[in-house]
Design an enzyme around this catalytic site. Structure first.
Site, PDB file in Angstrom:
ATOM      1  N   GLN A  17     -12.863 -16.303 101.206  1.00 52.44           N
ATOM      2  CA  GLN A  17     -11.510 -16.580 100.531  1.00 52.44           C
ATOM      3  C   GLN A  17     -11.393 -17.920  99.935  1.00 52.44           C
ATOM      4  O   GLN A  17     -11.683 -18.874 100.370  1.00 52.44           O
ATOM      5  CB  GLN A  17     -10.795 -16.373 101.875  1.00 52.44           C
ATOM      6  CG  GLN A  17      -8.978 -16.396 101.355  1.00 52.44           C
ATOM      7  CD  GLN A  17      -8.142 -15.959 102.583  1.00 52.44           C
ATOM      8  OE1 GLN A  17      -8.091 -17.072 103.289  1.00 52.44           O
ATOM      9  NE2 GLN A  17      -7.756 -14.971 102.851  1.00 52.44           N
ATOM     10  N   HIS A 118      -6.914 -16.149  97.214  1.00 52.30           N
ATOM     11  CA  HIS A 118      -5.897 -16.309  98.028  1.00 52.30           C
ATOM     12  C   HIS A 118      -4.618 -16.794  97.273  1.00 52.30           C
ATOM     13  O   HIS A 118      -4.336 -17.766  96.961  1.00 52.30           O
ATOM     14  CB  HIS A 118      -6.008 -17.142  99.306  1.00 52.30           C
ATOM     15  CG  HIS A 118      -5.080 -17.141 100.606  1.00 52.30           C
ATOM     16  ND1 HIS A 118      -4.013 -16.679 100.422  1.00 52.30           N
ATOM     17  CD2 HIS A 118      -5.260 -17.558 101.627  1.00 52.30           C
ATOM     18  CE1 HIS A 118      -3.450 -16.635 101.782  1.00 52.30           C
ATOM     19  NE2 HIS A 118      -4.241 -17.227 102.451  1.00 52.30           N
ATOM     20  N   ALA A 120      -1.357 -15.765  98.372  1.00 53.49           N
ATOM     21  CA  ALA A 120      -0.299 -15.456  99.488  1.00 53.49           C
ATOM     22  C   ALA A 120       0.205 -16.670 100.241  1.00 53.49           C
ATOM     23  O   ALA A 120      -0.447 -17.726 100.130  1.00 53.49           O
ATOM     24  CB  ALA A 120      -0.759 -14.302 100.400  1.00 53.49           C
ATOM     25  N   TYR A 123       0.969 -20.728  99.370  1.00 51.02           N
ATOM     26  CA  TYR A 123      -0.119 -21.639  99.181  1.00 51.02           C
ATOM     27  C   TYR A 123      -0.213 -21.663  97.701  1.00 51.02           C
ATOM     28  O   TYR A 123       0.748 -21.149  96.994  1.00 51.02           O
ATOM     29  CB  TYR A 123      -1.535 -21.302  99.440  1.00 51.02           C
ATOM     30  CG  TYR A 123      -1.648 -21.176 101.060  1.00 51.02           C
ATOM     31  CD1 TYR A 123      -1.331 -22.353 101.881  1.00 51.02           C
ATOM     32  CD2 TYR A 123      -2.221 -20.077 101.826  1.00 51.02           C
ATOM     33  CE1 TYR A 123      -1.246 -22.434 103.420  1.00 51.02           C
ATOM     34  CE2 TYR A 123      -2.033 -19.940 103.192  1.00 51.02           C
ATOM     35  CZ  TYR A 123      -1.564 -21.132 104.019  1.00 51.02           C
ATOM     36  OH  TYR A 123      -1.723 -21.223 105.155  1.00 51.02           O
ATOM     37  N   ARG A 170      -5.023 -11.452  97.226  1.00 49.27           N
ATOM     38  CA  ARG A 170      -4.345 -11.301  98.404  1.00 49.27           C
ATOM     39  C   ARG A 170      -2.558 -11.885  98.023  1.00 49.27           C
ATOM     40  O   ARG A 170      -2.657 -13.052  97.493  1.00 49.27           O
ATOM     41  CB  ARG A 170      -4.621 -12.172  99.790  1.00 49.27           C
ATOM     42  CG  ARG A 170      -4.020 -11.858 100.695  1.00 49.27           C
ATOM     43  CD  ARG A 170      -4.425 -12.691 101.836  1.00 49.27           C
ATOM     44  NE  ARG A 170      -4.469 -11.771 103.178  1.00 49.27           N
ATOM     45  CZ  ARG A 170      -4.340 -12.329 104.270  1.00 49.27           C
ATOM     46  NH1 ARG A 170      -4.145 -13.750 104.457  1.00 49.27           N
ATOM     47  NH2 ARG A 170      -4.216 -11.698 105.645  1.00 49.27           N
TER      48      ARG A 170
END
Length: 345
Positions: A17, A118, A120, A123, A170
């Protein structure tokens, strides 16, 4: 990140990730004032070194040059993570200037089948997507197309070094974590999911569950809506984009979503902390162990998350029948554990 499907079997996809905290970071950890889309500040405290709490800092608005440099970091991280295959199973954030493990990046290059971007949980990429944190007036802010630009360019950078089927992303359209959420959330994530799907990515994971905190500023975003937008974005039946759900699912709810056609996979996170054999428990109908107390998520005086991580790593190693492979994996786990411990103390 570990994924579970309805019919679990041996093997699976081990994804690294790619994660940048943005304004949720702190200069104690990052060495610089946290960067973000705009100069905003979260309320409350953040955990820094040695589990100390400090107030969040006001992030600095990234310059266009910083944005381009960070996009290049995503590209480098993706390339490093996918050079070699089938040696190591870890899920580590690897953006160079925000992570403590970067001296080990060549060791961590082993073992990943792909990467997950990532985007989501409030962040960095999410901070560009949502108008509650993106107050910019240049080409990276303002209208929806501009707010999508940073995510778009990160995806394209990663795709320049990793095949599309090995790239996942994500999203958390329902999430309040990181003080996120806005009144046009569904419109934003309809567009984000359609855009990501146009690149024929391997999988789009959406945190559809509400148990991680729902912002209540728009209607809940469910997996049926995710599937609809993925199919709008990617119409290529020969190279479909899978849908994965996440947050608060049980075996029953996971199978329901898969059976309905809304999802191809459901991912589980926290249950693994006290159930490292989660797929086996699901398959055999064994009751799950109770979750650990929040205090035990962290290393403290010889108990807590450190032991959970170590136990899971060892359990993973011993699943291999070949002792040479077992020893190789255990050596790599020791390297990871040493780095983990040195960063915690």
């Amino acid at each position: 990140m570990t994924t579970a499907v309805k019919e679990n079997g041996k093997g699976g996809k081990f994804m690294c990730q790619l994660w940048h905290m943005g304004r949720q970071g702190h200069s104690d950890m990052m060495g610089v004032t946290p960067p973000s889309a705009s100069a905003t500040k979260m309320s409350g405290d953040v955990t820094v070194k040695h589990h100390k709490k400090k107030p969040y800092e006001t992030a600095h608005a990234m310059t266009v040059e910083e944005i381009q440099s960070t996009i290049e970091d995503y590209k480098k991280a993706a390339e490093v993570c996918t050079k070699t295959k089938h040696l190591l199973y870890l899920s580590i954030a690897t953006i160079s200037h925000t992570i403590l493990f970067i001296p080990l990046k060549n060791a961590l290059a082993a073992g990943f089948d792909g990467v997950q971007i990532h985007s989501a949980n409030g962040y960095l990429i999410d901070q560009f997507l949502q108008p509650c944190t993106n107050l910019r007036t240049d080409e990276y802010g303002g209208c929806l197309d501009n707010r999508l630009r940073f995510m778009k360019e990160v995806i394209e950078a990663v795709l320049s070094v990793v095949p599309a089927k090995k790239v996942w992303i994500r999203f958390s359209p329902n999430g309040a974590f990181g003080e996120m959420g806005h009144e046009n959330s569904c419109q934003t994530f309809d567009a984000a999911i359609q855009l990501a799907a146009k690149y024929k990515l391997g999988c789009i994971e959406v945190m559809d569950g509400l148990t991680f905190g729902f912002h209540e500023k728009d209607v809940p975003y469910d997996l049926e809506r995710v599937r609809k937008n993925v199919l709008i974005g990617n119409t290529d039946k020969e190279n479909p984009t899978a849908v994965m759900g996440n947050v608060g699912h049980t075996l029953e709810s996971a199978n329901k979503e898969i059976d309905s056609g809304n999802a191809d996979f459901i991912s589980f996170g926290r249950p693994y902390m006290s159930n490292p054999d989660l797929p086996e428990r699901f398959a055999q109908g064994i009751e799950l162990a109770p979750p650990p107390e929040y205090e035990d998520w962290w290393t403290k005086e010889g108990s807590g998350k450190f032991e959970f991580v170590l136990f899971c790593c060892v359990l993973w190693c011993v699943q291999y029948e070949d002792w040479v492979i077992r020893i190789l994996h255990l050596n790599l786990v020791c390297l990871y554990v040493t780095a983990f411990a040195s960063c915690m103390y």
